[in-house]
Design a protein around this motif. Structure first.
Motif, PDB file in Angstrom:
ATOM      1  N   GLU A  56      -9.249   1.424  -1.810  1.00 28.44           N
ATOM      2  CA  GLU A  56      -9.260   0.467  -0.701  1.00 28.44           C
ATOM      3  C   GLU A  56      -9.008   1.225   0.587  1.00 28.44           C
ATOM      4  OE1 GLU A  56      -6.665  -3.005  -0.724  1.00 28.44           O
ATOM      5  OE2 GLU A  56      -7.321  -3.472   1.323  1.00 28.44           O
ATOM      6  N   ALA A  59      -6.124  -0.018   4.001  1.00 28.47           N
ATOM      7  CA  ALA A  59      -5.457  -0.947   3.072  1.00 28.47           C
ATOM      8  C   ALA A  59      -4.179  -1.548   3.641  1.00 28.47           C
ATOM      9  CB  ALA A  59      -5.153  -0.229   1.761  1.00 28.47           C
ATOM     10  N   THR A  63      -1.566  -5.582   0.520  1.00 25.66           N
ATOM     11  CA  THR A  63      -1.544  -6.991   0.096  1.00 25.66           C
ATOM     12  C   THR A  63      -2.751  -7.346  -0.776  1.00 25.66           C
ATOM     13  OG1 THR A  63      -2.616  -7.654   2.139  1.00 25.66           O
ATOM     14  CG2 THR A  63      -0.223  -7.751   2.115  1.00 25.66           C
ATOM     15  N   ALA A  84      -4.800   5.042   7.938  1.00 25.82           N
ATOM     16  CA  ALA A  84      -4.478   6.032   8.977  1.00 25.82           C
ATOM     17  C   ALA A  84      -3.051   5.861   9.484  1.00 25.82           C
ATOM     18  CB  ALA A  84      -5.457   5.887  10.140  1.00 25.82           C
ATOM     19  N   ASP A  85      -2.412   4.755   9.133  1.00 32.40           N
ATOM     20  CA  ASP A  85      -1.084   4.449   9.671  1.00 32.40           C
ATOM     21  C   ASP A  85      -0.015   4.760   8.619  1.00 32.40           C
ATOM     22  OD1 ASP A  85       1.289   3.158  10.476  1.00 32.40           O
ATOM     23  OD2 ASP A  85       0.157   1.666  11.627  1.00 32.40           O
ATOM     24  N   ALA A 147     -10.947  -6.701   6.308  1.00 30.17           N
ATOM     25  CA  ALA A 147     -10.578  -6.765   7.729  1.00 30.17           C
ATOM     26  C   ALA A 147     -10.509  -5.373   8.344  1.00 30.17           C
ATOM     27  CB  ALA A 147      -9.246  -7.512   7.904  1.00 30.17           C
ATOM     28  N   LEU A 151     -13.442  -2.476  12.596  1.00 31.78           N
ATOM     29  CA  LEU A 151     -12.603  -1.548  13.362  1.00 31.78           C
ATOM     30  C   LEU A 151     -13.148  -0.125  13.310  1.00 31.78           C
ATOM     31  CD1 LEU A 151      -9.084  -2.732  12.114  1.00 31.78           C
ATOM     32  CD2 LEU A 151     -10.175  -3.270  14.291  1.00 31.78           C
ATOM     33  N   PHE A 207      -9.157   7.192  17.424  1.00 36.23           N
ATOM     34  CA  PHE A 207      -9.289   8.478  16.742  1.00 36.23           C
ATOM     35  C   PHE A 207     -10.501   9.232  17.296  1.00 36.23           C
ATOM     36  CE2 PHE A 207      -7.673   5.345  13.627  1.00 36.23           C
ATOM     37  CZ  PHE A 207      -6.379   5.822  13.498  1.00 36.23           C
TER      38      PHE A 207
END
Ligand SMILES: C[S@@+](CC[C@H](N)C(=O)[O-])C[C@H]1O[C@@H](n2cnc3c(N)ncnc32)[C@H](O)[C@@H]1O
Length: 311
Positions: A56, A59, A63, A84-85, A147, A151, A207
């Protein structure tokens, strides 16, 4: 080619669910209602038996892994959460452990993630486009993006994304924004604010790369076909959020709505060329007032897709 920074997260105590993590947790019940059931039924039909490898991307808190366990779509195998977070991935450990504990499912920390029942969840900290530029061992049986595709630069990343799958592997791309946001009651500034918000999405850079498209949903039909992986099923997955008859929003959905308003504010507050600051402030004040009174209705049009990779 630059070296791509991809690392496996080391396990350390997660933080309380606040800020963006709380937004993603609050979004869970909204997504539960929105995910297209016909597309989901096709995913269930296509899902490989046994212990699939699931990747995923974007992700977040994880959830979706929890939802797929809850809904009986997966029960065992490996599930990679790529994001990325790093802070969100850290939070995902705590969130998934709490989720498992609430259901009486055993969870155990692993060096690179978490064992949840028979599912091995692995955390990978990486920016998507960079991740796709290098090979990463065994391909996945199932690829999920929820979702997220609105992005990123879909034409640039889609071929690489589909290459993460085994031949004939299954993709499920969900909650792809598709150019329509509705707030009720209507406000005279709605059209101007939504147009400005869509322009911001279309011009966004993250990025160092283009990072958004306000019509991602509709464009995916042909982008998937051109990538040799046309959708086997597609359908709408609109977010519809409103108060219950007693004037309260379900679960943490008032926080979800506050976050949506904060996102619009963040996108437009430094763009007086698009929306006068005083107009934006008035519009937001009215929306927050409606939210506090349980009068605010929010609808965002989105699309889901499921299909197979061709190669
Ligand atoms: C709207 S959130 C959705 C999170 C999760 N899929 C969900 O539905 O709850 C988008 C997620 O994608 C991640 N993301 C955005 N751009 C990314 C990129 N270029 N590479 C990797 N992750 C990215 C963000 O950090 C965030 O966690």
């Amino acid at each position: 080619m630059d070296t791509v920074r991809t690392e496996v997260i080391s396990v350390r105590p997660a933080w309380a669910v606040t800020g963006y993590a709380r937004y993603l947790a609050a979004k869970t019940t909204v997504d539960d209602r929105a995910l297209n059931r016909q597309v989901l039924a096709e995913l269930r039909r296509l899902m490989p038996a046994g212990t699939p490898r699931v990747l995923e991307v974007g992700a977040g808190l994880g959830t979706m892994a929890a939802r797929l366990l809850d809904w009986g779509i997966i029960s065992a195998g490996e599930y990679v959460l790529l994001d990325a977070d790093r802070q969100l991935l850290d939070c995902s450990l705590r969130w998934l452990r709490d989720w498992a504990a609430a259901r009486g499912v055993r969870s155990d920390l692993l060096p690179d993630g978490l064992q949840v029942g028979d599912l091995r969840v692995r955390l990978v900290h990486a920016e998507l486009a960079g991740y796709l530029e290098v090979a990463h061992g065994e391909p996945a049986d199932v690829l999920i993006a929820n979702a997220v595709l609105d992005l990123v630069d879909v034409p640039a990343v889609l071929p690489g994304l589909l290459r993460q799958l085994v031949p004939g592997g299954v993709y499920w791309f969900t909650i792809n924004y598709d150019g329509e946001t509705i707030f009720e009651p209507g406000h005279p500034l709605d059209d101007q604010i939504m147009q400005a918000y869509h322009c911001d999405m279309d011009e966004r850079i993250r990025f160092g790369r283009p990072a958004g498209e306000s019509r991602t949903g509709r464009l995916l039909f042909h982008q998937l076909r051109d990538a040799g992986a046309p959708a086997l099923a597609a359908g709408s997955s609109d977010w519809v959020v409103h108060a219950t008859p007693d004037g309260n929003y379900l679960a943490d959905e008032a926080y979800f709505l506050r976050s949506i308003l904060a996102t619009i504010r963040g996108a437009l507050r430094h763009r007086p060329d698009r929306v006068e600051p005083a107009d934006l402030a008035d519009w937001l004040a009215e929306r927050y007032r409606q939210l506090a009174a349980g009068d605010l209705v929010y609808i965002a049009h989105q699309l889901d897709f499921v299909g197979r990779s061709a190669h």
